[in-house]
Structure formats: C-alpha cells, structure tokens
Scaffold this motif. Structure first.
Motif, PDB file in Angstrom:
ATOM      1  N   ARG A  68       0.881  -1.172   0.000  1.00  0.00           N
ATOM      2  CA  ARG A  68       0.000   0.000   0.000  1.00  0.00           C
ATOM      3  C   ARG A  68       0.917   1.221   0.000  1.00  0.00           C
ATOM      4  N   LEU A  69       0.777   2.022  -1.030  1.00  0.00           N
ATOM      5  CA  LEU A  69       1.659   3.181  -1.228  1.00  0.00           C
ATOM      6  C   LEU A  69       0.842   4.457  -1.049  1.00  0.00           C
ATOM      7  N   LEU A  70       1.361   5.397  -0.291  1.00  0.00           N
ATOM      8  CA  LEU A  70       0.652   6.660  -0.040  1.00  0.00           C
ATOM      9  C   LEU A  70       0.142   7.274  -1.346  1.00  0.00           C
ATOM     10  N   LYS A  71      -1.172   7.599  -1.348  1.00  0.00           N
ATOM     11  CA  LYS A  71      -1.815   8.162  -2.551  1.00  0.00           C
ATOM     12  C   LYS A  71      -2.122   9.645  -2.300  1.00  0.00           C
ATOM     13  N   ASP A  72      -2.098  10.424  -3.349  1.00  0.00           N
ATOM     14  CA  ASP A  72      -2.353  11.864  -3.265  1.00  0.00           C
ATOM     15  C   ASP A  72      -1.357  12.529  -2.309  1.00  0.00           C
ATOM     16  N   GLY A  73      -0.168  11.985  -2.283  1.00  0.00           N
ATOM     17  CA  GLY A  73       0.883  12.546  -1.429  1.00  0.00           C
ATOM     18  C   GLY A  73       1.981  13.109  -2.316  1.00  0.00           C
ATOM     19  N   GLY A  74       1.603  13.776  -3.403  1.00  0.00           N
ATOM     20  CA  GLY A  74       2.605  14.372  -4.288  1.00  0.00           C
ATOM     21  C   GLY A  74       3.289  13.333  -5.162  1.00  0.00           C
ATOM     22  N   ASN A  75       2.501  12.393  -5.705  1.00  0.00           N
ATOM     23  CA  ASN A  75       3.047  11.391  -6.637  1.00  0.00           C
ATOM     24  C   ASN A  75       4.189  10.602  -5.999  1.00  0.00           C
ATOM     25  N   GLN A  76       3.904  10.006  -4.830  1.00  0.00           N
ATOM     26  CA  GLN A  76       4.901   9.229  -4.079  1.00  0.00           C
ATOM     27  C   GLN A  76       5.573   8.165  -4.953  1.00  0.00           C
ATOM     28  N   CYS A  77       6.863   8.084  -4.843  1.00  0.00           N
ATOM     29  CA  CYS A  77       7.654   7.122  -5.624  1.00  0.00           C
ATOM     30  C   CYS A  77       7.363   7.255  -7.116  1.00  0.00           C
ATOM     31  N   ARG A  78       6.769   8.389  -7.491  1.00  0.00           N
ATOM     32  CA  ARG A  78       6.457   8.722  -8.888  1.00  0.00           C
ATOM     33  C   ARG A  78       5.521   7.700  -9.525  1.00  0.00           C
ATOM     34  N   VAL A  79       4.560   7.239  -8.729  1.00  0.00           N
ATOM     35  CA  VAL A  79       3.663   6.157  -9.152  1.00  0.00           C
ATOM     36  C   VAL A  79       2.840   6.509 -10.391  1.00  0.00           C
ATOM     37  N   ALA A  80       2.559   7.804 -10.589  1.00  0.00           N
ATOM     38  CA  ALA A  80       1.704   8.186 -11.727  1.00  0.00           C
ATOM     39  C   ALA A  80       2.516   8.668 -12.928  1.00  0.00           C
ATOM     40  N   SER A  81       3.816   8.430 -12.907  1.00  0.00           N
ATOM     41  CA  SER A  81       4.666   9.002 -13.961  1.00  0.00           C
ATOM     42  C   SER A  81       4.709   8.174 -15.238  1.00  0.00           C
ATOM     43  N   GLN A  82       4.471   6.866 -15.120  1.00  0.00           N
ATOM     44  CA  GLN A  82       4.615   5.980 -16.282  1.00  0.00           C
ATOM     45  C   GLN A  82       3.529   4.919 -16.280  1.00  0.00           C
ATOM     46  N   ALA A  83       2.276   5.339 -16.105  1.00  0.00           N
ATOM     47  CA  ALA A  83       1.181   4.369 -16.045  1.00  0.00           C
ATOM     48  C   ALA A  83       0.632   4.124 -17.444  1.00  0.00           C
ATOM     49  N   SER A  84       0.307   2.872 -17.721  1.00  0.00           N
ATOM     50  CA  SER A  84      -0.215   2.543 -19.056  1.00  0.00           C
ATOM     51  C   SER A  84      -1.113   1.311 -18.987  1.00  0.00           C
ATOM     52  N   PHE A  85      -1.954   1.146 -20.004  1.00  0.00           N
ATOM     53  CA  PHE A  85      -2.812  -0.040 -20.050  1.00  0.00           C
ATOM     54  C   PHE A  85      -3.201  -0.353 -21.490  1.00  0.00           C
ATOM     55  N   PRO A  86      -3.516  -1.630 -21.763  1.00  0.00           N
ATOM     56  CA  PRO A  86      -3.948  -2.037 -23.088  1.00  0.00           C
ATOM     57  C   PRO A  86      -5.484  -2.077 -23.143  1.00  0.00           C
ATOM     58  N   MET A  87      -6.035  -1.962 -24.345  1.00  0.00           N
ATOM     59  CA  MET A  87      -7.475  -2.113 -24.516  1.00  0.00           C
ATOM     60  C   MET A  87      -7.759  -2.975 -25.730  1.00  0.00           C
TER      61      MET A  87
END
Ligand SMILES: *[C@@H]1O[C@H](CO)[C@@H](O)[C@H](O)[C@H]1NC(C)=O
Ligand SMILES: *[C@@H]1O[C@H](CO)[C@@H](O)[C@H](O)[C@H]1NC(C)=O
Ligand SMILES: *[C@@H]1O[C@H](CO)[C@@H](O)[C@H](O)[C@H]1NC(C)=O
Length: 336
Positions: A316-335
């Motif tokens: 469980r990684l802190l959310k809405d805490g200023g992009n902790q560990c840069r979690v939102a920097s390289q998110a992707s998904f297939p469709m």
C-alpha cells in the motif's frame, strides 16, 4: 604524515579481507534464513554474504524500532533478498526503462465528468492472478504488462488466465525490450498488438532467463490487445480514473530504496523514493484508512517479488501525497 600512514594501514587491512567478524549471536538466525530460502554459497562467498545480510538485518531492526516510536507508518522485514546490497538489488531486479509516449500510444487524461468510487479493489472482482516471482531477472516490466492484460482478458471473457512473461521476454526484443535486462510495459503491449496475441503461462512457462528463442504459438492465443493508453504523466487524478474505469493498470515506481526492498506492511512513503522510476508494478486498486484520526489514501500495488514480500506480495503506497515514488509518472494499459 602519521595520520596518513594509519589510514593507509587501515586501507591495506581492509583490502586484505579483514572484514568485521560475523556476530556470533546471529549464527542461528543466519543458518535458519539460509535454510528457509534454500541459499547455498561457495565457501569463499559466504562471509561476504553474511556481512551484507547482517547489515540489512540491523537496518530493518532499526527502522522497526523507529516505527514503534511513531516515526514511520510502515514496517520492514527480512526476506529472500537479504543477502543483496542495495546496489546489487537494483542492478538485478529494478529494470524498468521509462518511455516517452510514442506513435501508437494514446493519452488518457482526467476528466471532471468522470466520477470514481471512494475505494476500488480489482482483486475482489476476480481480475487479478496470484502473486508471481520474477526471480533473479530484471523482468518486472513483463510482469507488470501481463498483469494489465490478465485484467483485460478477465473483463472480456470472464476467465482469469495466467499469462506468460517468458513469451514477452523471448519475443519482444525487436520492439526494444531487453529481457532480463529491462524493458517497457508499453512495448510489451505493442508486441501483443503486432503479434496478434500472447500465450498463457501454462503453455509458455517462466524460466527467469534471457537465453531462449521465441516459442510463441498462435494456436494457443490467450490474450490480445488493439490499443495502448498512457496515463497523463504525473497525474494521480488521471491514474485514479483509469484504475476505476478500466481495471488493473501497469505503473512504474522508484523502488530503489532499502525501505522498498524490505517493505513488510503499512502505508509506504519515503523521502528516498522520488528520483527516477525503475520498477514495473500493477495498480489493482486504491483505498483509504484511518490512521491516528486522519484519513490516509493509498494505492494497492501488486509486485512480482513473491508473497513473502510486503502484504502477501502487495504494497500500500501513499496516494495523493505528491506522486509518491512517482507512481503516476509511467502508467499505461492495453485495450481491446
Ligand atoms: C468490463 O468492463 C466494462 C466497462 O469497462 C464493464 O461495464 C463490464 O461490467 C466489465 N465486465 C466484467 C466481466 O467485469
Ligand atoms: C485476437 O484478435 C484476433 C485478430 O483480431 C482475433 O481473430 C482473435 O479472436 C482475438 N483473440 C482473442 C483471445 O481475443
Ligand atoms: C474520513 O473519510 C470519511 C469517509 O469518506 C469521512 O466521512 C470522514 O469525515 C473523514 N474524516 C476526516 C478526519 O477527514
């Protein structure tokens, strides 16, 4: 002059291998740890590995003592990586390569019109396969990619099929992936798209090695994808909407800190994890918990370091805490 000579003598002794002696009080714990994780070393390597392990153990104990004094929101524990230095660990396991959004890849942006539930956990909806173990191979990117594809297959077919990382390792080199030496989730999805499919783990099992040639069999196609999306870089709001709307999403984090390597439980955050992303994982949901009268939001991330690590293989990684560990920097998904 004398100082310099004393220093030189110290250096010489260190070079000659006068390492600090192992702590005899840890003898039993060391033997137990080795036997539990089936570790065997050549005679000349054992002393060094023991020294690294003792150092890790002391750092873990120190952190947990600080946690008991209220200094941290998460605990650490010894695990199967206890004989690796931080540098060795990152060389071996953290091999995600950050990518720019390229040609085919579409952009997923946050929209004020899209409403998200307060909590999401795709594990409870049957979208997530059991936690896997990448072994001593920098193939986190392949595990992250199969995780997102497994969710997509479940959504479309209602069947949970464990997909093959080895298929991605052996066959996606032409797209710029580098097997156990690193790769990109988006390029794994591109491979599946161009190849017209991906095999299951069952027909194409994991070997944690770089050496085999591609053995994809189109008769055994178990997954597909037609488009690839990258989440607006750095936006946790966009990532939340993607996870809520789509299912499990591939993410990359900075997992290079000692605390991350030995994470056991709690809501993780660290000042040492906001450098560059280097580890592929899977966001399977998010939630909120009451900690000392505050609401604390977290991401639920699936790892590929076996169930021994973290909360049965998850963090469980802190959310809405200023992009902790840069979690939102390289998110992707297939469709599809
Ligand atoms: C698949 O996703 C769509 C929306 O993205 C959703 O409406 C549908 O219920 C999902 N199917 C399953 C089996 O979960
Ligand atoms: C994958 O795509 C191909 C070609 O578009 C299609 O023929 C096949 O049925 C799809 N397979 C799955 C498992 O969705
Ligand atoms: C925590 O969240 C709950 C549910 O969303 C809300 O009712 C409550 O007011 C929040 N508490 C604080 C201290 O923000």
């Amino acid at each position: 002059m004398l100082d310099a000579m004393v220093m030189l003598l110290g250096l010489l002794l260190a070079l000659l291998g006068f390492a600090p002696a192992p702590d005899p009080a840890l003898e039993e714990a060391w033997e137990e740890w080795k036997s539990f994780y089936a570790k065997e070393y050549p005679r000349e390597a054992e002393a060094t590995r023991r020294e690294v392990w003792e150092k890790n153990l002391r750092r873990i104990q120190q952190h947990n003592w600080e946690q008991s004094q209220g200094q941290h929101a998460f605990r650490l524990a010894m695990n199967h990586y206890g004989d690796l230095t931080d540098e060795e660990f990152n060389q071996l396991l953290n091999r995600f390569i950050p990518a720019e959004r390229e040609g085919l890849v579409q952009l997923f942006q946050a929209s004020a019109a899209r409403k998200t539930p307060a909590e999401v956990d795709w594990r409870a909806k049957g979208y997530v396969t059991p936690v896997k173990n990448q072994g001593h191979c920098g193939s986190c990117w392949a595990f992250s990619a199969t995780g997102a594809l497994e969710g997509l297959v479940f959504n479309r077919t209602g069947k949970l099929v464990v997909l093959s990382e080895q298929n991605l390792i052996d066959c996606s080199r032409k797209l710029g992936n580098n097997g156990c030496h690193g790769g990109y989730m988006t390029r794994a999805f591109q491979y599946v798209h161009k190849n017209g499919g991906l095999n299951s783990e069952h027909v194409y099992p994991y070997t944690a090695m770089d050496t085999s040639s591609c053995r994809y069999n189109p008769q055994d196609r178990a997954a597909n994808c037609s488009t690839i999306w990258m989440v607006d870089q750095g936006s946790e709001a966009a990532l939340e909407q993607a996870v809520a709307a789509v299912g499990p999403v591939s993410v990359a984090v900075d997992a290079s800190s000692f605390q991350f390597h030995f994470y056991k439980s709690g809501i993780f955050s660290s000042v040492f994890c906001s450098q560059w992303v280097n580890h592929g994982m899977l966001a399977v949901g998010y939630g909120m918990s009451q900690e000392h009268g505050h609401n604390v939001s977290y991401w639920i991330l699936k790892n590929s370091w076996s169930e021994v690590w973290g909360e049965q293989g998850y963090i469980r990684l802190l959310k809405d805490g200023g992009n902790q560990c840069r979690v939102a920097s390289q998110a992707s998904f297939p469709m599809l």
